[in-house]
Motif scaffolding. Structure first.
Motif, PDB file in Angstrom:
ATOM      1  N   ASP A   1      10.338  17.825 -27.332  1.00 22.26           N
ATOM      2  CA  ASP A   1      11.501  17.247 -26.659  1.00 22.26           C
ATOM      3  C   ASP A   1      12.595  16.866 -27.661  1.00 22.26           C
ATOM      4  O   ASP A   1      13.766  16.883 -27.320  1.00 22.26           O
TER       5      ASP A   1
ATOM      6  N   PRO B   1      17.279  21.450 -26.406  1.00 27.72           N
ATOM      7  CA  PRO B   1      17.681  21.974 -25.091  1.00 27.72           C
ATOM      8  C   PRO B   1      16.452  22.194 -24.216  1.00 27.72           C
ATOM      9  O   PRO B   1      15.365  22.491 -24.713  1.00 27.72           O
ATOM     10  N   ASP B   2      16.624  22.043 -22.901  1.00 26.28           N
ATOM     11  CA  ASP B   2      15.539  22.276 -21.940  1.00 26.28           C
ATOM     12  C   ASP B   2      15.611  23.738 -21.496  1.00 26.28           C
ATOM     13  O   ASP B   2      16.504  24.136 -20.741  1.00 26.28           O
ATOM     14  N   ILE B   3      14.670  24.526 -21.990  1.00 26.52           N
ATOM     15  CA  ILE B   3      14.687  25.976 -21.752  1.00 26.52           C
ATOM     16  C   ILE B   3      14.498  26.287 -20.273  1.00 26.52           C
ATOM     17  O   ILE B   3      15.275  27.053 -19.675  1.00 26.52           O
ATOM     18  N   LEU B   4      13.484  25.690 -19.674  1.00 20.27           N
ATOM     19  CA  LEU B   4      13.191  25.959 -18.259  1.00 20.27           C
ATOM     20  C   LEU B   4      14.365  25.549 -17.365  1.00 20.27           C
ATOM     21  O   LEU B   4      14.780  26.317 -16.492  1.00 20.27           O
TER      22      LEU B   4
ATOM     23  N   ALA C   1       7.064  29.184 -17.734  1.00 21.64           N
ATOM     24  CA  ALA C   1       7.257  28.337 -18.925  1.00 21.64           C
ATOM     25  C   ALA C   1       6.006  27.510 -19.169  1.00 21.64           C
ATOM     26  O   ALA C   1       5.839  26.435 -18.590  1.00 21.64           O
ATOM     27  N   THR C   2       5.113  28.018 -20.013  1.00 19.81           N
ATOM     28  CA  THR C   2       3.904  27.246 -20.343  1.00 19.81           C
ATOM     29  C   THR C   2       4.034  26.532 -21.682  1.00 19.81           C
ATOM     30  O   THR C   2       3.184  25.720 -22.023  1.00 19.81           O
ATOM     31  N   ALA C   3       5.066  26.853 -22.464  1.00 15.77           N
ATOM     32  CA  ALA C   3       5.176  26.289 -23.812  1.00 15.77           C
ATOM     33  C   ALA C   3       5.282  24.770 -23.774  1.00 15.77           C
ATOM     34  O   ALA C   3       5.917  24.197 -22.886  1.00 15.77           O
TER      35      ALA C   3
ATOM     36  N   LYS D   1       9.082  16.476 -11.223  1.00 17.42           N
ATOM     37  CA  LYS D   1       9.492  17.453 -12.231  1.00 17.42           C
ATOM     38  C   LYS D   1       9.984  18.741 -11.568  1.00 17.42           C
ATOM     39  O   LYS D   1      10.946  19.353 -12.010  1.00 17.42           O
TER      40      LYS D   1
ATOM     41  N   VAL E   1       7.183  22.537 -25.380  1.00 18.31           N
ATOM     42  CA  VAL E   1       8.393  22.504 -26.200  1.00 18.31           C
ATOM     43  C   VAL E   1       8.632  21.077 -26.689  1.00 18.31           C
ATOM     44  O   VAL E   1       8.594  20.140 -25.889  1.00 18.31           O
TER      45      VAL E   1
ATOM     46  N   GLY F   1       7.262  26.306 -13.667  1.00 19.99           N
ATOM     47  CA  GLY F   1       7.140  25.320 -14.733  1.00 19.99           C
ATOM     48  C   GLY F   1       5.716  24.806 -14.834  1.00 19.99           C
ATOM     49  O   GLY F   1       4.931  24.925 -13.890  1.00 19.99           O
ATOM     50  N   PHE F   2       5.386  24.250 -15.963  1.00 23.08           N
ATOM     51  CA  PHE F   2       4.088  23.621 -16.192  1.00 23.08           C
ATOM     52  C   PHE F   2       4.299  22.160 -16.541  1.00 23.08           C
ATOM     53  O   PHE F   2       5.354  21.791 -17.059  1.00 23.08           O
ATOM     54  N   ALA F   3       3.295  21.338 -16.298  1.00 27.37           N
ATOM     55  CA  ALA F   3       3.378  19.937 -16.705  1.00 27.37           C
ATOM     56  C   ALA F   3       2.006  19.436 -17.113  1.00 27.37           C
ATOM     57  O   ALA F   3       1.020  19.668 -16.419  1.00 27.37           O
TER      58      ALA F   3
ATOM     59  N   ARG G   1      13.460  17.985 -10.410  1.00 24.99           N
ATOM     60  CA  ARG G   1      14.375  17.758 -11.525  1.00 24.99           C
ATOM     61  C   ARG G   1      14.726  19.065 -12.214  1.00 24.99           C
ATOM     62  O   ARG G   1      15.866  19.306 -12.597  1.00 24.99           O
ATOM     63  N   LYS G   2      13.725  19.946 -12.388  1.00 27.71           N
ATOM     64  CA  LYS G   2      13.974  21.213 -13.082  1.00 27.71           C
ATOM     65  C   LYS G   2      14.580  22.252 -12.138  1.00 27.71           C
ATOM     66  O   LYS G   2      15.041  23.302 -12.587  1.00 27.71           O
TER      67      LYS G   2
HETATM   68  N1  CTP Z   1      10.285  22.735 -21.035  1.00 29.33           N
HETATM   69  C1  CTP Z   1      11.205  23.593 -21.609  1.00 29.33           C
HETATM   70  N2  CTP Z   1      12.046  23.133 -22.588  1.00 29.33           N
HETATM   71  C2  CTP Z   1      12.001  21.850 -22.991  1.00 29.33           C
HETATM   72  C3  CTP Z   1      11.042  20.963 -22.414  1.00 29.33           C
HETATM   73  C4  CTP Z   1      10.196  21.440 -21.434  1.00 29.33           C
HETATM   74  O1  CTP Z   1      11.255  24.777 -21.244  1.00 29.33           O
HETATM   75  N3  CTP Z   1      12.834  21.432 -23.942  1.00 29.33           N
HETATM   76  C5  CTP Z   1       9.414  23.238 -19.952  1.00 29.33           C
HETATM   77  C6  CTP Z   1       7.949  23.324 -20.301  1.00 29.33           C
HETATM   78  O2  CTP Z   1       7.628  24.605 -20.826  1.00 29.33           O
HETATM   79  C7  CTP Z   1       7.283  23.088 -18.952  1.00 29.33           C
HETATM   80  C8  CTP Z   1       8.254  22.176 -18.217  1.00 29.33           C
HETATM   81  O3  CTP Z   1       9.509  22.351 -18.874  1.00 29.33           O
HETATM   82  O4  CTP Z   1       7.201  24.264 -18.185  1.00 29.33           O
HETATM   83  C9  CTP Z   1       7.884  20.743 -18.195  1.00 29.33           C
HETATM   84  O5  CTP Z   1       7.715  20.269 -19.513  1.00 29.33           O
HETATM   85  P1  CTP Z   1       7.350  18.745 -19.731  1.00 29.33           P
HETATM   86  O6  CTP Z   1       7.283  18.446 -21.186  1.00 29.33           O
HETATM   87  O7  CTP Z   1       6.143  18.428 -18.871  1.00 29.33           O
HETATM   88  O8  CTP Z   1       8.601  18.026 -19.034  1.00 29.33           O
HETATM   89  P2  CTP Z   1       9.833  17.248 -19.620  1.00 29.33           P
HETATM   90  O9  CTP Z   1      10.984  17.565 -18.715  1.00 29.33           O
HETATM   91  O10 CTP Z   1      10.032  17.535 -21.077  1.00 29.33           O
HETATM   92  O11 CTP Z   1       9.443  15.730 -19.374  1.00 29.33           O
HETATM   93  P3  CTP Z   1       8.399  14.761 -20.173  1.00 29.33           P
HETATM   94  O12 CTP Z   1       7.948  15.447 -21.418  1.00 29.33           O
HETATM   95  O13 CTP Z   1       9.177  13.519 -20.422  1.00 29.33           O
HETATM   96  O14 CTP Z   1       7.262  14.530 -19.189  1.00 29.33           O
END
Ligand code: CTP
Ligand code: CA
Length: 226
Positions: A103, A131-134, A97-99, A165, A101, A150-152, A168-169
């Motif tokens: 929030d 929704p949180d895809i990852l 998951a590099t997108a 993270k 996305v 996952g990526f951050a 959490r994920k």
């Molecule tokens: N991600 C996802 N779907 C979302 C948000 C994030 O799949 N709705 C994935 C991203 O592709 C990435 C990872 O989760 O691989 C972390 O995304 P990130 O934005 O860093 O984490 P969040 O959980 O959204 O926390 P925050 O933005 O508050 O740091």
């Protein structure tokens, strides 16, 4: 030629990758997006294909060429990305998951262009969480769940945030972009955080890094249960 001689570390594997930003419409002519270029995700798709994987790339709105041999699905919003990824995930052994996305999205999509009023009142945008895809893929039952990466992108305290993270994920590997902001850049440096600890892939062009990351992932995947 270099591409042809990459070791086939992911031969026989199916790899699903998200890349790019998402676009969250406000009305038919406006929306909320971010500065993700998609370059890192596309480089990983290319590197995975070179390594012999069958690659599906779910891409947000970016103008990048599809890497050779990669199946690409284009989406706009986070919800569309979620709807594309979730049914595909169980057919893949690895999910990266590099997108970037979004929030949040506007709570209501205006059917017509929002116009300036005579009173010049500024509209208020009310947002709702995407929704949180990852996290959703990582929660699939064993047997349907690909090995998840996952990526951050963090502005500060990368190691601490990456560790948190990852927990959490619920993913085995979390990759942090080592600053300064890498959006749109052609090179990058990565911090790989897993249960064993953290290792750094030093600054290099994104394709070089993507190949190194694919090798790191392949090694962990080979040792993973199931
Ligand atoms: N991600 C996802 N779907 C979302 C948000 C994030 O799949 N709705 C994935 C991203 O592709 C990435 C990872 O989760 O691989 C972390 O995304 P990130 O934005 O860093 O984490 P969040 O959980 O959204 O926390 P925050 O933005 O508050 O740091
Ligand atoms: Ca986020």
């Amino acid at each position: 030629l270099i591409a042809f001689f990459q070791p086939k570390l992911l031969a026989g594997r199916r790899v699903l990758i998200t890349a790019g930003p998402t676009f969250e419409p406000i009305d038919p002519v406006r929306g909320i997006t971010n500065h993700s270029s998609g370059k890192m995700g596309f480089a990983i798709a290319r590197a995975a294909a070179e390594a012999g994987a069958e690659v599906t790339l779910v891409a947000g709105p970016v103008h990048l060429p599809t890497p050779a041999g990669v199946r690409r699905l284009n989406v706009q919003s986070a919800q569309q990305m979620f709807d594309a990824v979730l049914p595909l995930a169980p057919q893949h052994g690895l999910f990266v998951a590099t997108a970037a996305v979004a929030d949040w999205r506007p709570a209501a999509l205006a059917g017509e262009k929002i116009k300036k009023t005579a009173e010049q009142r500024v509209p208020t945008l009310s947002l709702t969480e995407n929704p949180d895809i990852l996290a959703a893929v990582a929660r699939l039952p064993a047997g349907q769940r690909p090995w998840c990466v996952g990526f951050a992108a963090e502005s500060h305290d990368l190691l601490r945030h990456a560790r948190e993270k990852r927990e959490r994920k619920g993913v085995p590997l979390l990759v942090g972009n080592i600053g300064p902001a890498t959006f749109g850049q052609d090179d990058n440096a990565l911090l790989l955080v897993d249960a064993q600890g953290a290792v750094e892939l030093p600054r290099a062009p994104k394709l070089t890094l993507a190949r190194a990351l694919v090798a790191e992932i392949a090694r962990r995947l080979a040792n993973a249960p199931t």
